[in-house]
Design an enzyme around this catalytic site. Structure first.
Site, PDB file in Angstrom:
ATOM      1  N   CYS A  47      56.130  29.391  94.848  1.00 42.08           N
ATOM      2  CA  CYS A  47      55.802  29.893  93.298  1.00 42.08           C
ATOM      3  C   CYS A  47      56.494  31.084  93.597  1.00 42.08           C
ATOM      4  O   CYS A  47      56.431  31.953  93.579  1.00 42.08           O
ATOM      5  CB  CYS A  47      54.958  30.206  93.359  1.00 42.08           C
ATOM      6  N   CYS A  50      54.296  34.116  91.767  1.00 40.75           N
ATOM      7  CA  CYS A  50      53.841  34.819  93.038  1.00 40.75           C
ATOM      8  C   CYS A  50      53.618  35.914  93.143  1.00 40.75           C
ATOM      9  O   CYS A  50      54.963  35.330  93.441  1.00 40.75           O
ATOM     10  CB  CYS A  50      52.773  33.421  94.182  1.00 40.75           C
ATOM     11  N   HIS A 111      47.600  32.572  91.241  1.00 43.60           N
ATOM     12  CA  HIS A 111      48.540  31.053  90.563  1.00 43.60           C
ATOM     13  C   HIS A 111      47.660  30.625  90.130  1.00 43.60           C
ATOM     14  O   HIS A 111      47.823  29.681  89.471  1.00 43.60           O
ATOM     15  CB  HIS A 111      49.008  30.738  92.411  1.00 43.60           C
ATOM     16  N   ASN A 151      54.165  28.835  76.386  1.00 38.32           N
ATOM     17  CA  ASN A 151      53.364  27.411  76.725  1.00 38.32           C
ATOM     18  C   ASN A 151      52.861  27.239  77.815  1.00 38.32           C
ATOM     19  O   ASN A 151      52.360  26.907  79.693  1.00 38.32           O
ATOM     20  CB  ASN A 151      55.725  27.039  77.258  1.00 38.32           C
ATOM     21  N   SER A 159      57.358  24.277  82.966  1.00 32.35           N
ATOM     22  CA  SER A 159      57.773  23.725  84.777  1.00 32.35           C
ATOM     23  C   SER A 159      56.846  25.075  85.515  1.00 32.35           C
ATOM     24  O   SER A 159      57.080  24.325  86.399  1.00 32.35           O
ATOM     25  CB  SER A 159      58.985  24.504  84.756  1.00 32.35           C
ATOM     26  N   HIS A 162      51.518  28.525  87.220  1.00 30.21           N
ATOM     27  CA  HIS A 162      50.849  29.862  87.763  1.00 30.21           C
ATOM     28  C   HIS A 162      51.488  30.410  86.373  1.00 30.21           C
ATOM     29  O   HIS A 162      52.477  30.954  85.406  1.00 30.21           O
ATOM     30  CB  HIS A 162      52.449  30.761  88.501  1.00 30.21           C
ATOM     31  N   HIS A 164      51.546  32.163  82.746  1.00 29.28           N
ATOM     32  CA  HIS A 164      52.491  33.165  82.919  1.00 29.28           C
ATOM     33  C   HIS A 164      52.802  32.490  80.786  1.00 29.28           C
ATOM     34  O   HIS A 164      52.204  32.107  80.433  1.00 29.28           O
ATOM     35  CB  HIS A 164      53.905  33.220  83.462  1.00 29.28           C
ATOM     36  N   GLN A 166      55.757  34.380  77.332  1.00 32.60           N
ATOM     37  CA  GLN A 166      57.644  34.493  77.194  1.00 32.60           C
ATOM     38  C   GLN A 166      57.217  36.035  76.243  1.00 32.60           C
ATOM     39  O   GLN A 166      56.217  35.853  75.527  1.00 32.60           O
ATOM     40  CB  GLN A 166      57.828  34.427  77.275  1.00 32.60           C
TER      41      GLN A 166
HETATM   42 ZN   LIG Z   1      52.109  31.465  91.570  1.00 35.99          ZN
END
Ligand SMILES: [Zn+2]
Ligand SMILES: [Zn+2]
Length: 344
Positions: A47, A50, A111, A151, A159, A162, A164, A166
């Site tokens: 990933c 990570c 993760h 998203n 995609s 993990h 996250h 933006q």
């Molecule tokens: Zn990750």
């Protein structure tokens, strides 16, 4: 509650949505989505988000412990000032340079932990990071809007699992906040009050579309919702920007986010996909007394973990349409257990 086809007006955008309550029970013979894999590892060596892992171009992530923000390695916008002019002598072929910055904000080193699975202090850290980058990006002279969004889920085109978010900061105000800017500004000039706080007061009188609220925020299904379980989270005072939230409001925001995303996951006992984002006032030098900070959640799931809503046909060519009413959707989200299904 109206049981026959009708249309509802969205005062924030000036657009209408078609509501067809009688269709909610029609049989489904269409596409069934795959459910996301449960039980991801805490750390994934492959990933790029990570800690300690390598990103594009050989950049190494630090051994971070809280949130982690960095400029997107494949940014859709660039800060360069020496851009080509795109002018043509036809108003029908209008184009102009767009400068900006794109950042990624990882919620935590884990993760496997999505927003509802994080503890409140960790979510507060996420909200504070959004606020900090909003202030930092909004202060740049070529930036006029800061769009924070998440998203979530492969079904939304995300995609990397993990968790996250933006932040895209742009030289121009994007279409959606630009519509809301115009509508809120016109309402404020006409009434001397803000559109969203007046709307919030109406909803608290009626209560049927309210899911949850605390001291500083209310989460509800808007009267004009397009997506089946779309929610709107509205600040209780006229805060314009994320970086204007007090410590108590950051705590309340984290609490509402944990509660609403937990209810989403519990609805179909799956990690609930969505696109979520804040709308805040533009950074264009204006004072913006008309703005009220709010967040939209747009989840695609309709009736189970595997059946999503499609925006096609009449919706692509005519206008958006929904079957389940916002009132029924709010009732369902109020009725699910408050404790996350993985913890039960
Ligand atoms: Zn990750
Ligand atoms: Zn908005």
């Amino acid at each position: 509650m109206i049981e026959t086809p009708h249309r509802r007006f969205n005062p924030l955008t000036g657009e209408w949505v078609l509501v067809s309550p009688h269709r909610a029970k029609r049989p489904w013979l269409g596409q069934v989505e795959k459910t996301p894999p449960e039980n991801l590892p805490q750390y994934d060596a492959t990933c790029y988000l990570c800690p300690r892992n390598e990103r594009a171009g050989g950049i190494m992530n630090p051994d971070y412990s809280g949130t982690f923000a960095f400029d997107n390695d494949f940014a859709a916008l660039l800060p360069d000032s020496n851009q080509e002019e795109h002018g043509s002598n036809s108003s029908l072929l209008a184009a102009e340079p767009e400068r900006g910055l794109c950042r990624v904000v990882c919620f935590s080193p884990r993760h496997d932990l999505t927003l509802p699975e994080l503890e409140i202090p960790a979510i507060e850290k996420v909200v504070s990071t959004w606020a900090e980058h909003t202030a930092q990006l909004g202060a740049k002279d070529f930036i006029h809007y800061v769009q924070v969004f998440e998203n979530k889920g492969a079904v939304m085109g995300c995609s990397n699992p993990h968790p996250h978010s933006q932040i895209w900061a742009t030289g121009h105000i994007p279409n959606e906040p630009a519509k809301e800017q115009a509508r809120q500004s016109a309402y404020f000039q006409e009434n001397g009050r803000t559109l969203l706080l007046d709307y919030l007061a109406e909803e608290h009188k009626r209560t049927e579309r309210i899911i949850i609220f605390n001291d500083h925020f209310t989460a509800l299904i808007p009267f004009w919702a397009v997506w089946p379980f779309e929610t709107l989270i509205i600040a209780h005072r006229n805060v314009r920007y994320l970086n204007e939230l007090t410590d108590a409001e950051v705590n309340s925001q984290a609490d509402i986010f944990k509660q609403i995303t937990t209810r989403y996951d519990n609805l179909f006992e799956t990690s609930f996909p969505y696109s979520m984002g804040f709308h805040q006032a533009p950074f264009d030098g204006g004072v913006h007394p008309e703005w009220t900070l709010h967040a939209h959640f747009y989840p695609p799931l309709l009736r189970s973990a595997t059946v999503k809503k499609f925006m096609v046909g009449f919706e692509m060519l005519g206008m958006p349409q929904r079957d389940i009413t916002p009132e029924v959707a709010a009732e369902r989200l109020r009725d699910v257990p408050a404790l996350h299904y993985k913890q039960r």
